[in-house]
Design an enzyme around this catalytic site. Structure first.
Site, PDB file in Angstrom:
ATOM      1  N   GLY A 198      34.849  47.887  51.377  1.00 14.21           N
ATOM      2  CA  GLY A 198      33.590  47.212  50.884  1.00 14.21           C
ATOM      3  C   GLY A 198      33.882  45.815  51.572  1.00 14.21           C
ATOM      4  O   GLY A 198      34.266  45.409  52.308  1.00 14.21           O
ATOM      5  N   CYS A 199      33.148  44.817  50.479  1.00 14.84           N
ATOM      6  CA  CYS A 199      33.281  43.570  50.973  1.00 14.84           C
ATOM      7  C   CYS A 199      34.675  43.051  51.409  1.00 14.84           C
ATOM      8  O   CYS A 199      35.832  43.233  50.416  1.00 14.84           O
ATOM      9  CB  CYS A 199      32.736  42.791  49.611  1.00 14.84           C
ATOM     10  SG  CYS A 199      33.014  40.992  49.918  1.00 14.84           S
ATOM     11  N   PHE A 200      34.918  42.494  52.611  1.00 17.52           N
ATOM     12  CA  PHE A 200      36.228  42.107  52.908  1.00 17.52           C
ATOM     13  C   PHE A 200      36.751  40.964  52.306  1.00 17.52           C
ATOM     14  O   PHE A 200      37.991  40.715  52.229  1.00 17.52           O
ATOM     15  CB  PHE A 200      36.549  41.968  54.474  1.00 17.52           C
ATOM     16  CG  PHE A 200      35.369  41.073  55.403  1.00 17.52           C
ATOM     17  CD1 PHE A 200      34.562  40.069  54.791  1.00 17.52           C
ATOM     18  CD2 PHE A 200      35.037  41.401  56.669  1.00 17.52           C
ATOM     19  CE1 PHE A 200      33.981  39.342  55.365  1.00 17.52           C
ATOM     20  CE2 PHE A 200      34.262  40.622  57.479  1.00 17.52           C
ATOM     21  CZ  PHE A 200      33.454  39.589  56.780  1.00 17.52           C
TER      22      PHE A 200
ATOM     23  N   CYS B  84      36.760  40.442  49.176  1.00 20.20           N
ATOM     24  CA  CYS B  84      37.362  40.948  48.077  1.00 20.20           C
ATOM     25  C   CYS B  84      38.798  41.656  48.436  1.00 20.20           C
ATOM     26  O   CYS B  84      39.662  41.409  47.612  1.00 20.20           O
ATOM     27  CB  CYS B  84      36.236  42.066  47.297  1.00 20.20           C
ATOM     28  SG  CYS B  84      34.874  41.148  46.637  1.00 20.20           S
TER      29      CYS B  84
ATOM     30  N   TYR C 234      29.721  36.123  43.060  1.00 17.94           N
ATOM     31  CA  TYR C 234      29.283  37.576  43.860  1.00 17.94           C
ATOM     32  C   TYR C 234      30.224  38.480  43.154  1.00 17.94           C
ATOM     33  O   TYR C 234      29.576  39.753  43.015  1.00 17.94           O
ATOM     34  CB  TYR C 234      29.794  37.061  45.187  1.00 17.94           C
ATOM     35  CG  TYR C 234      29.794  38.489  46.034  1.00 17.94           C
ATOM     36  CD1 TYR C 234      28.746  39.329  46.166  1.00 17.94           C
ATOM     37  CD2 TYR C 234      31.186  39.000  46.234  1.00 17.94           C
ATOM     38  CE1 TYR C 234      29.003  40.572  46.931  1.00 17.94           C
ATOM     39  CE2 TYR C 234      31.419  40.296  46.995  1.00 17.94           C
ATOM     40  CZ  TYR C 234      30.210  41.045  47.050  1.00 17.94           C
ATOM     41  OH  TYR C 234      30.565  42.097  47.675  1.00 17.94           O
TER      42      TYR C 234
END
Length: 219
Positions: free
Chosen positions: A40-42, A44, A196
């Site tokens: 997912g979101c890199f 994170c 976020y």
């Protein structure tokens, strides 16, 4: 003459010592290894794995697509086939690939084939990009995750792929103090990242899935 001979002996000793130090540093550097994962979101994934003892660096970027040197805008627009990915460099004397893969599965929702948390689409799918030597270890970690969850793990173990680092704006995003404009007004990148992550529900879902086995939720 004796003084000159002594000076030469001392100098030779210093040179040998420096040579051993340089050789040791080179040898240590050569021992570092890498794995590449998509979770997912890199931002994170990078933030999570840079907390792991033995990890030297985690770099946000892209892997698995058909376009060379893609930009962030190209990837998020879709059509390049890339995943947001993170390349993790680690010292195998301190942490193993098996441990890192286990931590990876327990830091994502590996039952979700459509993205991760609030981020949907092919860019945000989970995957492990494994070399031939890493594949068996990655497959074992996947089997272990599936057994622990009692649910089907859809995260694919893919072959090694070219990794393209994202531009500097995205590196270490979670700890940068530079200001950006958000819908809530100006915030540092670090604070924007925290907002976020919470709003996206990443930690809540991982905690729901993995409970106390979730290594990074809430960190």
């Amino acid at each position: 003459m004796t003084s000159l001979r002594t000076l030469k002996t001392v100098s030779l000793g210093v040179m040998i010592a420096l040579g051993f130090i340089a050789q040791s540093k080179t040898s240590h550097a050569q021992q570092l290894e890498t794995i590449t994962v998509a979770g997912g979101c890199f931002w994170c994934v990078e933030a999570d794995f840079e907390k792991v003892d033995g990890v030297k660096e985690a770099v946000s970027g892209f892997a698995g697509g058909s376009v060379s040197n893609p930009t962030y805008k190209q990837v998020v627009k879709g059509g390049t086939g890339h995943y947001e990915a993170v390349q993790i460099t680690y010292d195998p004397a301190k942490v193993s690939a098996a441990t890192l893969y286990e931590l990876f599965f327990r830091s994502v929702d590996p039952t979700d084939a459509g993205g991760q948390f609030c981020d949907r689409g092919e860019t945000y799918r989970t995957a492990i990009f494994a070399t031939a030597g890493q594949k068996a270890v990655a497959e074992a970690a996947k089997a272990g995750a599936q057994a622990s969850l009692g649910q089907t793990v859809v995260t694919p173990i893919l072959g090694a792929a070219e990794f393209y680092p994202a531009d500097g704006y995205h590196q270490d995003y979670y700890k940068q103090n530079s200001l950006i404009l958000t819908r809530f007004g100006p915030k540092s990148k670090a604070n924007a990242y925290k907002a976020y992550r919470e709003a996206c529900g990443r930690d809540a879902r991982v905690k729901q899935l993995w409970g106390d086995a979730a290594p990074f939720a809430g960190s």
